[in-house]
Design an enzyme around this catalytic site. Structure first.
Site: not given
Length: 247
Positions: A64, A131, A206, A229
């Site tokens: 990410k 995240a 999550l 999540g």
């Protein structure tokens, strides 16, 4: 046929693949969603070059943050967070343009907002990975004060061992952004003074497998509100589709 997909490593069971292929089938769309398990982010451009029908990608762990340097442009939100999990692929003449977005923010914000009460003013964010940055961005946008919790000594964080019952009372929104408690390690949970939680505490995990982690169970036993999540995941998938299709 249009193609979409997911890059990450390793890729076990992917929610995105089953979700989107079901969507394409339900809506009689000539499209397919594939998993691209790549051991290095360098393989991204090869995937894009060898799949000219690719219109969009989702990005998961551990890319990410690393993916950003490969993109032509990136949304202000994704830039502020420093993490991208949606890539839109456009072809203009001989040029391929990669645009980065972050759907974590949208999914999490839309999911937690209805759960928040006026007494929810401060939040603990468990974990410091990609995240957690999106979660921090979302909570601050919703007007909450945030603190990151880490297992290690690092600037701007507190450690689990330092979390007192008083901190739990004050920081009564707690979001788990770590894999602790995820299947198959269902008997694990973040080390917190759960006995200090009560009906003013909101726990958000999550993780969605299992659908109720030990973290959520222990909080619920003290009267805390809990949320996993799964809804965030669905909202994220929906947001990805909108980014890819200019909605």
């Amino acid at each position: 046929m249009e193609k979409y997909g997911l890059i990450g490593y390793p890729l076990g069971h992917s929610f995105s693949k089953s979700y989107f292929n079901q969507k394409f089938e339900d809506e009689n769309m000539d499209a397919v969603y594939e998993n691209y398990e790549i051991a290095s982010i360098d393989a991204l451009l090869e995937i894009v070059d060898s799949n000219p029908e690719l219109r969009g990608l989702n990005v998961t762990i551990p890319y990410k943050e690393k993916v950003i340097s490969y993109l032509d442009n990136i949304s202000p939100e994704a830039r502020a967070i420093g993490a991208v999990n949606v890539i839109k692929i456009e072809h203009k003449g001989n040029d391929t343009i990669l645009k980065g977005y972050n759907s974590d923010v949208i999914g999490f914000t839309q999911s937690i907002h209805p759960q928040l009460e006026r007494y929810h003013k401060k939040a603990l964010i468990l974990g410091t990975g990609g995240a957690s940055k999106a979660i921090d961005f979302s909570l601050k946008n919703l007007g909450l004060e945030t603190v990151f919790v880490s297992r290690y000594e690092r600037p701007g964080t507190i450690q689990y061992a330092d979390i007192t019952p008083e901190i739990i009372k004050e920081y009564n929104v707690i979001v788990n952004c770590t894999p602790c408690g995820m299947y198959p390690h269902v008997d694990e949970c973040p080390l917190l003074p759960y006995e200090a939680m009560d009906s003013h505490t909101l726990l958000y995990d999550l993780i969605y497998n299992p659908d109720e982690t030990l973290f959520l169970k222990k909080g619920k036993a003290q009267g805390a509100s809990t949320c996993n999540g799964l809804e965030m995941l669905l909202l994220q998938a929906f947001a990805s589709w909108e980014f890819w299709n200019n909605k």
